[in-house]
Design a protein around this motif. Structure first.
Motif, short mmCIF file in Angstrom:
data_model
loop_
_atom_site.label_atom_id
_atom_site.label_comp_id
_atom_site.label_asym_id
_atom_site.label_seq_id
_atom_site.Cartn_x
_atom_site.Cartn_y
_atom_site.Cartn_z
N ASP A 145 0.87 -1.16 0.00
CA ASP A 145 0.00 0.00 0.00
C ASP A 145 0.91 1.22 0.00
N VAL A 146 0.83 2.00 -1.05
CA VAL A 146 1.73 3.14 -1.22
C VAL A 146 1.39 4.23 -0.21
N PRO A 147 2.37 4.81 0.47
CA PRO A 147 2.09 5.89 1.41
C PRO A 147 1.35 7.04 0.73
N VAL A 148 0.42 7.64 1.48
CA VAL A 148 -0.40 8.73 0.94
C VAL A 148 0.48 9.86 0.40
N ALA A 149 1.54 10.20 1.11
CA ALA A 149 2.42 11.29 0.67
C ALA A 149 3.00 11.01 -0.70
N GLU A 150 3.31 9.76 -0.97
CA GLU A 150 3.86 9.39 -2.27
C GLU A 150 2.81 9.53 -3.37
N VAL A 151 1.57 9.12 -3.07
CA VAL A 151 0.49 9.26 -4.05
C VAL A 151 0.27 10.74 -4.38
N LEU A 152 0.21 11.57 -3.34
CA LEU A 152 -0.07 12.99 -3.54
C LEU A 152 1.06 13.72 -4.27
N SER A 153 2.26 13.17 -4.20
CA SER A 153 3.41 13.83 -4.84
C SER A 153 3.47 13.56 -6.34
N ARG A 154 2.68 12.64 -6.82
CA ARG A 154 2.72 12.28 -8.24
C ARG A 154 1.87 13.23 -9.08
N ALA A 155 2.17 13.32 -10.35
CA ALA A 155 1.40 14.18 -11.26
C ALA A 155 0.09 13.51 -11.63
N GLY A 156 -0.96 14.32 -11.74
CA GLY A 156 -2.26 13.82 -12.15
C GLY A 156 -3.26 13.80 -11.01
N PRO A 157 -4.55 13.73 -11.33
CA PRO A 157 -5.59 13.68 -10.30
C PRO A 157 -5.49 12.41 -9.45
N VAL A 158 -5.90 12.53 -8.19
CA VAL A 158 -5.97 11.39 -7.28
C VAL A 158 -7.43 11.06 -7.06
N LEU A 159 -7.75 9.79 -7.02
CA LEU A 159 -9.12 9.33 -6.78
C LEU A 159 -9.23 8.82 -5.35
N PHE A 160 -10.22 9.35 -4.61
CA PHE A 160 -10.47 8.88 -3.24
C PHE A 160 -11.84 8.20 -3.23
N LEU A 161 -11.89 6.97 -2.72
CA LEU A 161 -13.11 6.16 -2.80
C LEU A 161 -13.71 5.91 -1.42
N PHE A 162 -15.03 6.04 -1.36
CA PHE A 162 -15.80 5.68 -0.16
C PHE A 162 -16.71 4.50 -0.48
N GLY A 164 -4.83 8.60 -16.66
CA GLY A 164 -3.63 9.31 -16.23
C GLY A 164 -3.65 9.73 -14.78
N GLY A 165 -4.41 9.01 -13.95
CA GLY A 165 -4.48 9.34 -12.53
C GLY A 165 -3.17 9.09 -11.81
N ALA A 166 -2.96 9.86 -10.74
CA ALA A 166 -1.73 9.71 -9.94
C ALA A 166 -1.81 8.50 -9.02
N GLY A 167 -3.03 8.11 -8.64
CA GLY A 167 -3.20 7.00 -7.72
C GLY A 167 -4.63 6.94 -7.24
N ILE A 222 -0.39 1.30 -10.96
CA ILE A 222 -0.74 2.62 -10.43
C ILE A 222 -0.74 2.54 -8.91
N PRO A 223 -0.21 3.55 -8.21
CA PRO A 223 -0.18 3.48 -6.74
C PRO A 223 -1.58 3.41 -6.13
N VAL A 224 -1.76 2.52 -5.17
CA VAL A 224 -3.03 2.40 -4.44
C VAL A 224 -2.74 2.34 -2.95
N SER A 225 -3.69 2.81 -2.17
CA SER A 225 -3.54 2.78 -0.72
C SER A 225 -4.91 2.62 -0.09
N GLY A 226 -5.05 1.64 0.78
CA GLY A 226 -6.35 1.35 1.38
C GLY A 226 -6.43 1.70 2.86
N ARG A 227 -7.67 1.74 3.34
CA ARG A 227 -7.98 2.00 4.75
C ARG A 227 -7.40 3.34 5.23
N VAL A 228 -7.62 4.37 4.43
CA VAL A 228 -7.12 5.71 4.72
C VAL A 228 -8.28 6.60 5.18
#
Length: 207
Positions: free
Chosen positions: A83-100, A119-122, A148-154
């Motif tokens: 699970d990629v750290p959130v900071a790493e996902v946010l540092s990448r170019a492109g929109p980030v998708l957050f899922l509920f 072209g999402g960042a993660g 593509i970087p993904v991170s769960g339970r955030v």
């Protein structure tokens, strides 16, 4: 040996790949296989490409015990999940998708596949979202969860704070009152939040 694999899968320190396509997609994405298990029907040429993981011949009963599907394929692999750290996902170019609340692994995998194609960042999931590395999510993503970087339970609140600190704006899918999603272009430095609300047809943009 099999008990150890089962325990690692249950503890979510490793994940399972089922079938040749998923496994070779993972290899192409640079994922290192910790274990490769197969029955007697797998051709030697296929196993040669996985020699580094020392493929092991096992019975169909073992494959059935480990696999998610009722009729498992003839080749399974186990890899360490990340699970990629959130900071790493946010540092990448492109929109980030957050899922509920995306609880179906197949739907989750399809969303990740679209995010990569766009072209999402993660992709980040809140607690209660399905596991990105569930075998059905991996299959439905066509290997996108491995690229593509993904991170769960955030948790969303601290994530949103970090996103704003990194210069991102938060956009949310809403049932009405927003922009037409077919005409609206998400900023590259945005976070798009979507959830289990049905029939969302517009996007709300907020600084």
């Amino acid at each position: 040996f099999i008990r150890e694999i089962s325990r690692n899968l249950e503890e979510r320190t490793y994940f399972l790949l089922e079938g040749e396509k998923a496994i070779f997609d993972a290899v192409a994405a640079g994922v290192r296989m910790e274990h490769v298990l197969h029955d007697a029907s797998v051709r030697p040429g296929k196993l040669a490409a996985l020699a580094q993981a020392r493929p092991r011949l096992v019975s169909r009963a073992v494959l059935e015990r480990l696999a998610d599907s009722r009729t498992p394929q003839h080749l399974l692999a186990v890899a360490r999940r990340r699970d990629v750290p959130v900071a790493e996902v946010l540092s990448r170019a492109g929109p980030v998708l957050f899922l509920f609340g995306i609880q179906d692994p197949g739907n989750l995998g399809a969303i990740v596949r679209v995010a990569e194609a766009a072209g999402g960042a993660g992709v980040v999931g809140a607690p209660g979202t399905a596991d990105f590395f569930h075998p059905r999510a991996v299959r439905a993503s066509a290997g996108s969860v491995l690229r593509i970087p993904v991170s769960g339970r955030v948790s969303f609140e601290p994530f949103a704070g970090s996103a704003k600190e990194s210069g991102r704006v938060i956009c949310g899918a809403v049932p009405s009152g927003g922009e037409d999603p077919f005409e609206f272009r998400l900023p590259d430095s945005s976070v798009l939040v979507i959830g289990s609300v049905r029939n969302s047809t517009s996007v709300q943009y907020k600084e």
